[in-house]
Structure formats: C-alpha cells, structure tokens
Design a protein around this motif. Sequence first.
Motif, PDB file in Angstrom:
ATOM      1  N   VAL A  85      12.497 -29.463   2.771  1.00 27.88           N
ATOM      2  CA  VAL A  85      11.820 -29.082   4.013  1.00 27.88           C
ATOM      3  C   VAL A  85      11.122 -30.294   4.597  1.00 27.88           C
ATOM      4  CG1 VAL A  85      11.509 -26.678   3.315  1.00 27.88           C
ATOM      5  CG2 VAL A  85       9.711 -28.354   2.803  1.00 27.88           C
ATOM      6  N   THR A  86      10.877 -30.251   5.903  1.00 21.90           N
ATOM      7  CA  THR A  86      10.120 -31.288   6.587  1.00 21.90           C
ATOM      8  C   THR A  86       8.808 -30.687   7.091  1.00 21.90           C
ATOM      9  OG1 THR A  86      11.200 -30.808   8.699  1.00 21.90           O
ATOM     10  CG2 THR A  86      12.203 -32.495   7.308  1.00 21.90           C
ATOM     11  N   ALA A  87       7.866 -31.547   7.422  1.00 20.15           N
ATOM     12  CA  ALA A  87       6.545 -31.088   7.836  1.00 20.15           C
ATOM     13  C   ALA A  87       6.604 -30.315   9.145  1.00 20.15           C
ATOM     14  CB  ALA A  87       5.601 -32.287   7.981  1.00 20.15           C
ATOM     15  N   MET A  88       5.779 -29.287   9.248  1.00 18.40           N
ATOM     16  CA  MET A  88       5.589 -28.593  10.517  1.00 18.40           C
ATOM     17  C   MET A  88       4.723 -29.457  11.426  1.00 18.40           C
ATOM     18  SD  MET A  88       4.819 -24.609   9.556  1.00 18.40           S
ATOM     19  CE  MET A  88       3.710 -24.952   8.188  1.00 18.40           C
ATOM     20  N   PRO A  89       4.987 -29.476  12.715  1.00 18.92           N
ATOM     21  CA  PRO A  89       4.094 -30.204  13.617  1.00 18.92           C
ATOM     22  C   PRO A  89       2.765 -29.473  13.748  1.00 18.92           C
ATOM     23  CG  PRO A  89       5.682 -28.956  14.894  1.00 18.92           C
ATOM     24  CD  PRO A  89       6.090 -28.807  13.449  1.00 18.92           C
ATOM     25  N   ARG A  90       1.707 -30.243  13.959  1.00 18.14           N
ATOM     26  CA  ARG A  90       0.404 -29.624  14.148  1.00 18.14           C
ATOM     27  C   ARG A  90       0.406 -28.807  15.440  1.00 18.14           C
ATOM     28  NH1 ARG A  90      -5.695 -32.085  14.051  1.00 18.14           N
ATOM     29  NH2 ARG A  90      -6.466 -30.702  12.396  1.00 18.14           N
ATOM     30  N   PHE A  91      -0.208 -27.657  15.402  1.00 18.50           N
ATOM     31  CA  PHE A  91      -0.317 -26.700  16.502  1.00 18.50           C
ATOM     32  C   PHE A  91       0.994 -25.955  16.772  1.00 18.50           C
ATOM     33  CE2 PHE A  91      -3.454 -30.098  17.566  1.00 18.50           C
ATOM     34  CZ  PHE A  91      -4.571 -29.398  17.152  1.00 18.50           C
ATOM     35  N   LEU A  92       1.931 -26.003  15.827  1.00 16.11           N
ATOM     36  CA  LEU A  92       3.118 -25.145  15.919  1.00 16.11           C
ATOM     37  C   LEU A  92       2.666 -23.693  15.927  1.00 16.11           C
ATOM     38  CD1 LEU A  92       6.262 -24.834  15.784  1.00 16.11           C
ATOM     39  CD2 LEU A  92       5.991 -24.673  13.293  1.00 16.11           C
ATOM     40  N   ARG A  93       3.193 -22.927  16.872  1.00 18.65           N
ATOM     41  CA  ARG A  93       2.875 -21.513  17.006  1.00 18.65           C
ATOM     42  C   ARG A  93       4.078 -20.683  16.592  1.00 18.65           C
ATOM     43  NH1 ARG A  93      -0.721 -24.264  19.923  1.00 18.65           N
ATOM     44  NH2 ARG A  93      -2.389 -23.194  21.084  1.00 18.65           N
ATOM     45  N   ILE A  94       3.832 -19.689  15.736  1.00 20.46           N
ATOM     46  CA  ILE A  94       4.914 -18.806  15.284  1.00 20.46           C
ATOM     47  C   ILE A  94       4.430 -17.363  15.318  1.00 20.46           C
ATOM     48  CG2 ILE A  94       6.629 -18.303  13.520  1.00 20.46           C
ATOM     49  CD1 ILE A  94       6.224 -21.010  12.320  1.00 20.46           C
ATOM     50  N   ILE A  95       5.240 -16.495  15.883  1.00 17.82           N
ATOM     51  CA  ILE A  95       5.027 -15.047  15.837  1.00 17.82           C
ATOM     52  C   ILE A  95       6.185 -14.442  15.069  1.00 17.82           C
ATOM     53  CG2 ILE A  95       4.845 -12.918  17.170  1.00 17.82           C
ATOM     54  CD1 ILE A  95       3.885 -14.620  19.527  1.00 17.82           C
ATOM     55  N   THR A  96       5.893 -13.617  14.087  1.00 24.58           N
ATOM     56  CA  THR A  96       6.952 -12.867  13.419  1.00 24.58           C
ATOM     57  C   THR A  96       6.721 -11.384  13.666  1.00 24.58           C
ATOM     58  OG1 THR A  96       8.230 -12.647  11.367  1.00 24.58           O
ATOM     59  CG2 THR A  96       5.834 -12.612  11.156  1.00 24.58           C
ATOM     60  N   GLY A  97       7.799 -10.654  13.899  1.00 20.29           N
ATOM     61  CA  GLY A  97       7.684  -9.255  14.274  1.00 20.29           C
ATOM     62  C   GLY A  97       7.561  -9.103  15.776  1.00 20.29           C
ATOM     63  N   ASP A  98       7.510  -7.861  16.226  1.00 22.44           N
ATOM     64  CA  ASP A  98       7.471  -7.554  17.658  1.00 22.44           C
ATOM     65  C   ASP A  98       6.502  -6.415  17.893  1.00 22.44           C
ATOM     66  OD1 ASP A  98       7.906  -7.009  20.323  1.00 22.44           O
ATOM     67  OD2 ASP A  98      10.047  -6.599  20.128  1.00 22.44           O
ATOM     68  N   ALA A  99       5.411  -6.707  18.607  1.00 25.02           N
ATOM     69  CA  ALA A  99       4.395  -5.694  18.883  1.00 25.02           C
ATOM     70  C   ALA A  99       4.912  -4.560  19.760  1.00 25.02           C
ATOM     71  CB  ALA A  99       3.183  -6.339  19.548  1.00 25.02           C
ATOM     72  N   LYS A 100       6.083  -4.762  20.390  1.00 29.34           N
ATOM     73  CA  LYS A 100       6.651  -3.738  21.272  1.00 29.34           C
ATOM     74  C   LYS A 100       7.998  -3.231  20.748  1.00 29.34           C
ATOM     75  CE  LYS A 100       4.482  -6.090  25.178  1.00 29.34           C
ATOM     76  NZ  LYS A 100       4.704  -6.845  26.435  1.00 29.34           N
ATOM     77  N   ALA A 101       8.181  -3.300  19.447  1.00 31.59           N
ATOM     78  CA  ALA A 101       9.482  -2.965  18.874  1.00 31.59           C
ATOM     79  C   ALA A 101       9.863  -1.503  19.055  1.00 31.59           C
ATOM     80  CB  ALA A 101       9.519  -3.325  17.384  1.00 31.59           C
ATOM     81  N   PHE A 102       8.885  -0.612  19.226  1.00 31.85           N
ATOM     82  CA  PHE A 102       9.244   0.792  19.419  1.00 31.85           C
ATOM     83  C   PHE A 102      10.061   0.972  20.689  1.00 31.85           C
ATOM     84  CE2 PHE A 102       7.912   5.098  21.069  1.00 31.85           C
ATOM     85  CZ  PHE A 102       8.758   5.816  20.253  1.00 31.85           C
ATOM     86  N   THR A 103       9.689   0.272  21.754  1.00 26.15           N
ATOM     87  CA  THR A 103      10.447   0.375  23.003  1.00 26.15           C
ATOM     88  C   THR A 103      11.471  -0.754  23.152  1.00 26.15           C
ATOM     89  OG1 THR A 103       8.623  -0.751  24.162  1.00 26.15           O
ATOM     90  CG2 THR A 103       8.672   1.652  24.256  1.00 26.15           C
ATOM     91  N   ASN A 104      11.206  -1.919  22.563  1.00 23.92           N
ATOM     92  CA  ASN A 104      12.155  -3.028  22.679  1.00 23.92           C
ATOM     93  C   ASN A 104      13.370  -2.876  21.789  1.00 23.92           C
ATOM     94  OD1 ASN A 104      10.635  -4.414  24.548  1.00 23.92           O
ATOM     95  ND2 ASN A 104       9.860  -5.943  23.116  1.00 23.92           N
ATOM     96  N   GLY A 105      13.247  -2.106  20.707  1.00 28.87           N
ATOM     97  CA  GLY A 105      14.291  -2.099  19.688  1.00 28.87           C
ATOM     98  C   GLY A 105      13.902  -3.044  18.562  1.00 28.87           C
ATOM     99  N   ASP A 106      14.668  -3.015  17.479  1.00 30.19           N
ATOM    100  CA  ASP A 106      14.233  -3.663  16.249  1.00 30.19           C
ATOM    101  C   ASP A 106      14.768  -5.077  16.051  1.00 30.19           C
ATOM    102  OD1 ASP A 106      16.886  -3.227  15.661  1.00 30.19           O
ATOM    103  OD2 ASP A 106      16.527  -2.089  13.828  1.00 30.19           O
ATOM    104  N   ALA A 107      15.321  -5.693  17.091  1.00 29.79           N
ATOM    105  CA  ALA A 107      15.942  -7.007  16.916  1.00 29.79           C
ATOM    106  C   ALA A 107      14.979  -8.050  16.367  1.00 29.79           C
ATOM    107  CB  ALA A 107      16.531  -7.484  18.246  1.00 29.79           C
ATOM    108  N   ASN A 108      13.709  -7.966  16.726  1.00 27.08           N
ATOM    109  CA  ASN A 108      12.720  -8.933  16.254  1.00 27.08           C
ATOM    110  C   ASN A 108      11.690  -8.304  15.327  1.00 27.08           C
ATOM    111  OD1 ASN A 108      13.651 -11.300  17.647  1.00 27.08           O
ATOM    112  ND2 ASN A 108      12.920 -10.379  19.546  1.00 27.08           N
ATOM    113  N   ALA A 109      11.979  -7.130  14.798  1.00 22.78           N
ATOM    114  CA  ALA A 109      11.041  -6.439  13.902  1.00 22.78           C
ATOM    115  C   ALA A 109      11.238  -6.966  12.488  1.00 22.78           C
ATOM    116  CB  ALA A 109      11.271  -4.928  13.969  1.00 22.78           C
ATOM    117  N   ASN A 110      10.321  -7.813  12.031  1.00 21.04           N
ATOM    118  CA  ASN A 110      10.501  -8.495  10.753  1.00 21.04           C
ATOM    119  C   ASN A 110       9.487  -8.108   9.691  1.00 21.04           C
ATOM    120  OD1 ASN A 110      12.541 -10.110  11.984  1.00 21.04           O
ATOM    121  ND2 ASN A 110      10.943 -11.376  12.887  1.00 21.04           N
ATOM    122  N   ALA A 111       8.397  -7.467  10.059  1.00 20.08           N
ATOM    123  CA  ALA A 111       7.389  -7.086   9.073  1.00 20.08           C
ATOM    124  C   ALA A 111       7.923  -5.947   8.205  1.00 20.08           C
ATOM    125  CB  ALA A 111       6.108  -6.655   9.776  1.00 20.08           C
ATOM    126  N   SER A 112       7.355  -5.816   7.016  1.00 20.41           N
ATOM    127  CA  SER A 112       7.788  -4.718   6.153  1.00 20.41           C
ATOM    128  C   SER A 112       6.603  -4.106   5.430  1.00 20.41           C
ATOM    129  CB  SER A 112       8.837  -5.190   5.138  1.00 20.41           C
ATOM    130  OG  SER A 112       8.264  -6.076   4.200  1.00 20.41           O
TER     131      SER A 112
END
Length: 545
Positions: free
Chosen positions: A395-422
């Motif tokens: 692996v290589t270092a992450m850049p400082r201030f890299l922003r990552i979102i996992t999951g989708d707060a609107k997955a109920f209406t958007n569908g599950d394509a980005n629903a990653n939490a379990s």
Amino acid sequence: MRRTARTPRTSRKKRSSLANRAIAASAALILGGGGLVAANVYASAGEGPSGSPPTTRAQNTGRQMSTIDCPDAGNELPDVPEQARPEVDRELAAMDTQITDAYRQFADRKEQISRDPGLAENAVLGPLRNKRTASLDRIGIAIGRAGERPAGIEGLAGCSLRADDSASGNPGGDAGDGGNSSNGGDGGSGDGGQDDGQGQDQGQNQGQGDDQGQGDNQGQGDNQGQGDDQGQGDDQGNGQDPGQGQGGQGGNGPEPSDFVDIQSVQPNVQRPRQRRGASRGTFTTDCGRNENGKFNPDNVIVAPGVSNGAHHMHDYIGNQANDAFASDDDLANGATTCRNQGDRSTYYWPVLRLQNGQDEADVNADGGGKDQNVGEIQTPSQVTLKFVGSPVSRVTAMPRFLRIITGDAKAFTNGDANANASWSCTGFEDRQLKDKYPICPEGSQVVRTFAFQNCWDGQNTDSANHRTHVAFAQPNGRCPNGFRAVPQLVQRIVYDVPPGPGFAVDSFPEQLHKPITDHGDFINVFDQRLMKKMVRCINDGRRCR
C-alpha cells in the motif's frame, strides 16, 4: 451539538445516468386497504448501472405509500468544476432540506391525502418539483459558468410517493429474505483485505469469522456476502414488543420487519484468498467511544458551510474541530481524542438510538426531533479503528485531508449500489446483514461494521459526488486502472442494547431509519510521520498501534 458530559449509556434496559432517470410522479392515488395507496406504474432507472435501460416498478393497488422518492442529484453530477463546487454543494444541501420539508408535509397530511388524492400533487409533489427545478437550474448555471452545463439536469426535478415494500400491510412485506442485500459497491467489490488470522477480511463477500466476540479485528468491505438466505422475516419479533408500534418512536420507522433474528441467518461470509505480495500488517488507532458526547447534524464532506446538512445526528471521535464550517487548517490544528496525537483524523457516523420513549436533549433541535430522529442516544461499548492492507500488493500513503464516505445515507430510495455498511451480533459475525437490523440473543451485542474504500486515484482528496476519487478493489484484489492501493480503514462499533427490536440508526426523515442507510465518514489528518509508520507496518506484515 455537544451533549453535557455524563456516564456513557450502554443500556441494558444508483441511481443511473441523467438520460436514464425518468420519474413519472403519481397523482393517481386512491383510498383502500386502510391507508394511502397508489394505482400507477412509474419508471425509475435508479437501481440500475449507469447506461442501463429504465426499470419499470409497479406500485400495486393496496400498497400504502410511506415516503417520498426523489432522484439523488448529487450522484448524477460526477463532474463539477472546482470553482462551481461550493455553490453546487449549497444547492444540493438545499434540495435535501426541500425533501425533508416535503416529507413532513406528506406525513402530516396522510389522512387528508387519503381522502383527497389530488392533495398529494397540489400540496406536496408539485411544490417540491417547483423548488427542485429552481435549484437544478441554479446548479446548471453555476456549472455552466465554468464549463459545460450538464444536459438533462431538469429531468431530476420530479419526485414520487413510494411504498415501503417490507412494511407489514403491504404485499410482499415481512418477506425477511435479506431484501436489498445483493452485492453492490462503489465501482468495485473491495476484495481488499487480508486474513492474517485476526478476521481482517475486508472486501467482497467477507466479514468476521464465526464467534469473534469482542475482538477488534473484524472487518469487511463492500459486497459483504449478504445473500438471499438472510433469515426469515415473518415472526421476526419473537413476540417482543419494541415499544415503538408500527412506525417507530418518531412515526417514521423502523418497522418490525426491519429486524431479523441473527440466529436464523445462515453464515454468509467468505474470506479472501491471500496472494503473493500481500501487505498483511495492521495499524490500530485508539480514539475513544465519544465518551465526551460530541454530536452535530452537519457533514463537512457533503455539505460544507451548511448547518444541519445531514438532517441526522453524528457521533464524532478523533478531531474535535469538525463541524460544517471546519477548514483543513481547522482540522490540522484541532484537538483530538486519539491516544496518538499524530492522528487528528475525524471519524463520524450516525448515532444509534434506543426507541424507548425517552427523549434526548436534541428532541427539539435540527438533526434530532425536528428531523424525526428521536430516542436515547447510545454510547458504543467499543469502537475499533483498524487500517489494513491489500491481499495482492503493498500500500501507499493516503494523502492528508483525503475524504472518504462508505455507505449511502439515502440507500432506501437510491438503491443498494453504494450500501456498504453491515450489521451483526458478537458471536455471530460470520453472518452479516445489510438491509436488516439484527436481533441478538441475550449476552450478545449489536455490531456495526464499516469498511472504507481501499483504492485512491492518486490525484484528488475529494470529488464532486464524493465517491469517484476512491474505489473498492476488484474481485481479484487489485485496484481499478488508474488507482493505487492505500490502507483500508475498517471501523467496528459495538453497542450493548437490550435484545430484540427497539433501536434505530439516525437518518434523513424520508429514509425511514432503514438499516441499509447506515454509513461512515472519514477525513485523514494523520501527520506525515505517523502515516509513514502506518504504511511501513502494513507493508512489513507487523501489527502496530
């Protein structure tokens, strides 16, 4: 929002492309089956991959309408010029507020709408469409000043009423077969972890080994192996009264059918195979459990500069400067709850509440009761933040201030394509749920797990839709072309809540507190020295803190 310090409570009491997104908002509402129902068919390409033909979904007569379904404009705007992003972000946040306001109008007028079906269009959908049209026009103008105005953006204005297919009283409700737990992810399948004997199984069809109890080495990525055999949803309550009726303490979910007995779920976790060249080490950072009670309903990633941009309350650990107005400099200079002061990263996620009839201090506040998030906020009994490597490479270092979102707060209406939490339970973490809350047996605790994207495009710390600058690894463990492997954050959050239904994650009000809407947010603010140590530990196969 910062709650007064107290003893922590661990109570025992895709949417696709613009051209394919077509919505015919229904005004053909009829009264029947004891509630508001629809007799129309509307087209939606929301759950298909980009470029796929529109999907036709029938809202069959007899189904009670439960919420408002709008195209997620943010997902449809992957390319926004840098200079236009502040204005676009503000308008997207305004559109979220428009939906929450319209949902409130709908919820308050259900009885009237059932007697006068035209009221849905006149009082809810029509005004909402007009507001969204104006916001989308402003977004188009802002983008057009710096580049090419996106074609077909006006097609995102229309919304519709939709049923909660899993709700009791609707045909097909209480099926309990795992529902929207088909594999999905953000551009890949996240087979990006490794099995070093500690349950670090991030990636496709992965999760925690059986009977891992309180250990801190459980993780899984997108595509977490939730299949169709996820337990039986009918009679899920085991006779227990969740204390919330059919609509939750706030009247907008969850439903009893949103819960499943974890013991009825078949093991569904598959461990990724290690390959030569894998980076097998781990780096764990200890940032506490939000014992000091830092909460707010902001989201500086998605809605910078907008108070209550999330419309639900977040737990925060790590950086204490995080709110809607925090700049990178603010974060760099902020205090941290992390034991190693070289980690000033911010880690946040929606709070979990007991829906036990008790009110929090935010009962009349934005993100809380004003957004129909009610109940007693629970302090986790354990939070583990672990960074792991790749099953196929260094692996290589992450850049400082890299922003990552996992999951989708609107997955109920958007569908599950980005629903990653379990979701799971201690002792049963070889069984992972995406669209159901677990009912854990006595002595077992509820577990939420978030595995974040483990591939970075090598250039950007964020993107217009906050997704396309990062990705999950492909099924073979390698990053997509143009991406490089970075340490993967795996969060495991444990709660000591009473067995049975009766808890819910905070959500946008129209998302009905569905478990599939769970998500986590991370901004990397490690200093350079500590990030180098993390990378060395992971690549050298060591376990470090």
